[in-house]
Write an enzyme that holds these catalytic residues in place. Structure first.
Site, short mmCIF file in Angstrom:
data_model
loop_
_atom_site.label_atom_id
_atom_site.label_comp_id
_atom_site.label_asym_id
_atom_site.label_seq_id
_atom_site.Cartn_x
_atom_site.Cartn_y
_atom_site.Cartn_z
CB CYS A 40 -50.23 7.87 88.49
SG CYS A 40 -50.26 7.97 90.29
CG HIS A 97 -50.03 11.41 86.81
ND1 HIS A 97 -51.28 11.48 87.40
CD2 HIS A 97 -49.15 11.13 87.80
CE1 HIS A 97 -51.14 11.22 88.69
NE2 HIS A 97 -49.87 11.01 88.96
CG ASN A 102 -51.05 12.31 92.23
OD1 ASN A 102 -51.85 11.63 91.59
ND2 ASN A 102 -49.79 11.96 92.39
C1 LIG Z 1 -42.85 14.96 97.07
C2 LIG Z 1 -42.09 16.17 96.57
C3 LIG Z 1 -43.07 17.30 96.28
C4 LIG Z 1 -41.12 16.63 97.63
O1 LIG Z 1 -40.41 17.75 97.15
P1 LIG Z 1 -38.82 17.78 97.30
O2 LIG Z 1 -38.37 19.08 96.80
O3 LIG Z 1 -38.29 16.55 96.63
O4 LIG Z 1 -38.66 17.72 98.86
P2 LIG Z 1 -37.64 16.85 99.70
O5 LIG Z 1 -38.31 15.58 100.08
O6 LIG Z 1 -36.32 16.77 98.98
O7 LIG Z 1 -37.44 17.77 100.95
C5 LIG Z 1 -36.88 19.08 100.84
C6 LIG Z 1 -36.96 19.76 102.18
O8 LIG Z 1 -38.33 20.06 102.48
C7 LIG Z 1 -38.69 19.45 103.73
N1 LIG Z 1 -40.05 19.00 103.66
C8 LIG Z 1 -40.50 17.77 103.26
N2 LIG Z 1 -41.84 17.75 103.30
C9 LIG Z 1 -42.24 18.96 103.72
C10 LIG Z 1 -43.49 19.54 103.94
N3 LIG Z 1 -44.65 18.88 103.74
N4 LIG Z 1 -43.55 20.83 104.32
C11 LIG Z 1 -42.43 21.54 104.51
N5 LIG Z 1 -41.19 21.04 104.34
C12 LIG Z 1 -41.11 19.76 103.92
C13 LIG Z 1 -37.71 18.33 103.93
O9 LIG Z 1 -37.55 18.04 105.30
C14 LIG Z 1 -36.43 18.90 103.34
O10 LIG Z 1 -35.86 19.78 104.26
P3 LIG Z 1 -34.24 19.91 104.36
O11 LIG Z 1 -33.80 20.44 103.03
O12 LIG Z 1 -34.06 20.88 105.47
O13 LIG Z 1 -33.76 18.54 104.63
C15 LIG Z 1 -41.33 15.85 95.26
O14 LIG Z 1 -40.27 14.98 95.55
C16 LIG Z 1 -42.16 15.23 94.21
O15 LIG Z 1 -43.09 15.82 93.70
N6 LIG Z 1 -41.84 14.01 93.79
C17 LIG Z 1 -42.57 13.32 92.74
C18 LIG Z 1 -43.92 13.00 93.20
C19 LIG Z 1 -44.69 12.36 92.11
O16 LIG Z 1 -44.54 12.67 90.96
N7 LIG Z 1 -45.51 11.45 92.38
C20 LIG Z 1 -46.24 10.83 91.35
C21 LIG Z 1 -46.21 9.45 91.52
S1 LIG Z 1 -47.82 8.87 91.54
#
Ligand SMILES: CC(C)(COP(=O)(O)OP(=O)(O)OC[C@H]1O[C@@H](n2cnc3c(N)ncnc32)[C@H](O)[C@@H]1OP(=O)(O)O)[C@@H](O)C(=O)NCCC(=O)NCCS
Length: 330
Positions: free
Chosen positions: A121, A255, A286
């Site tokens: 990215c 990004h 993304n």
């Molecule tokens: C991927 C991302 C959106 C996930 O969001 P998050 O707030 O970290 O979510 P988590 O993985 O901590 O999960 C939080 C909760 O949501 C749940 N959950 C995960 N995916 C889910 C989905 N698709 N739908 C609903 N619930 C979901 C999890 O099970 C967890 O539940 P719990 O609290 O009961 O255990 C976030 O981590 C993110 O954006 N990270 C950076 C990504 C990025 O920048 N990538 C660029 C690199 S190229």
């Protein structure tokens, strides 16, 4: 021994820019037919409403060619003017030959130097840094830089923690000589200690042995922490390196990984309200190396950004790697 070395112009600039996204719109309702999630959760956690995936007859190559043709037209050039093609992609699924060499031939360049780079990215900003350096070193008069991804082809649709993020698209820029400074110093680096947080799940031999394809894996939380901490300060370093302050830029294009990451960066940078901020993740998801040029072209088309605007851009992703710089829009 007297040896001739190359010399080039003092400055380089982006002469033209273009972008292409595929025709297939995948909204959050359709996404939730693949994973257990909801439109509300995806929008609230990322800002994504819909993303673009490859449709009938579309490919990494067609998107790249479309974006490149637009950038060439914008620059008033043709393939015959291009001396080097630099493509950043992690989704060209044939390891060799490079996508760049295939595109150089299709664009009728005069056998331009051509190579792919793997900077995920951060790839577009890596490409701009390389293009700028090639022009200023006198190694090429015009460089075509492309950031192109078809992540839909390597996304694990059973992984509810990542499947909703990834998308397809391509962006292109032509870099050539400039009379005035128009591309600031690149601020870039890597942290291979965090290689595990974003990676492909299998090597080719492992895929063959198991009969399972290789997918893009991401552990979102550490990436989120890195992006909202270290990368936010790197964005400030891009401004400092260019000798500018926040009130001297017109547009901020991080990004398009997650709107919450963009929000955290904005808190760190304290940009004035007049600065336009890219939010194209809402409609395009993304699309990795393509996300910055896709966002810029979108903002140019909507009138949010204009020719001559000063843009701070920063990319970050698998490696982990990052790169950013200030550029003047063509
Ligand atoms: C991927 C991302 C959106 C996930 O969001 P998050 O707030 O970290 O979510 P988590 O993985 O901590 O999960 C939080 C909760 O949501 C749940 N959950 C995960 N995916 C889910 C989905 N698709 N739908 C609903 N619930 C979901 C999890 O099970 C967890 O539940 P719990 O609290 O009961 O255990 C976030 O981590 C993110 O954006 N990270 C950076 C990504 C990025 O920048 N990538 C660029 C690199 S190229």
């Amino acid at each position: 021994m007297p040896l001739t070395t190359s010399t080039g112009p003092e400055y380089a600039r982006i002469l033209g820019i273009g972008a292409a996204v595929p025709s297939r719109v995948v909204d959050n309702a359709e996404m939730c037919t693949f994973i257990d999630s909801s439109d509300e959760w995806i929008q609230q956690r990322t800002g994504i409403v819909e993303r673009r995936w490859l449709g009938e007859g579309e490919s990494l190559e067609t998107l790249s060619l479309d974006a490149a043709a637009q950038a060439l037209e914008h620059a008033g050039l043709t393939g015959a003017d291009i001396d080097a093609v630099v493509v950043s992609t992690v989704s060209h699924l044939i390891q060799t030959p490079s996508l760049a060499a295939m595109l150089a031939a299709k664009l009728d360049t005069p056998g331009a130097a051509a190579f792919d780079i793997s900077a995920a990215c951060a790839g577009f900003c890596y490409g701009i840094a390389m293009g700028e350096a090639l022009v200023r070193a006198g190694s090429a008069r015009h460089v075509l830089v492309i950031g192109a991804e078809t992540l839909s082809e390597i996304t694990d649709l059973s992984d509810r923690s990542t499947a909703f993020l990834f998308a397809d698209g391509a962006g292109a820029a032509i870099i050539g000589a400039s009379d005035t400074p128009a591309i600031g110093p690149v601020v870039w680096g890597s942290d291979g200690h965090q290689a595990d947080v974003i990676h492909m799940t299998r090597t080719w031999p492992e895929a063959v042995a198991t009969g399972e394809s290789s997918h893009f894996f991401m552990d979102g939380r550490p990436v989120f922490r890195w992006a909202t901490g270290f990368i936010a300060t790197a964005a400030q370093r891009c401004l400092d390196a260019a000798g500018l302050t926040a009130d001297e830029i017109d547009v901020f294009v991080p990004h398009q990984a997650n709107n919450r990451i963009t929000d955290a960066m904005l808190r760190h940078l304290t940009l004035p309200d007049s600065v336009k901020v890219a939010r194209s993740i809402k409609h395009y998801g993304n699309n990795s190396a393509a996300s910055i040029p896709v966002a810029i072209v979108d903002m140019l088309a909507s009138g949010e950004a204009s020719s001559g605007d000063v843009v701070l851009m920063i990319g970050f992703g698998a490696g982990l790697v990052y790169a950013g710089q200030v550029v003047v829009l063509p």
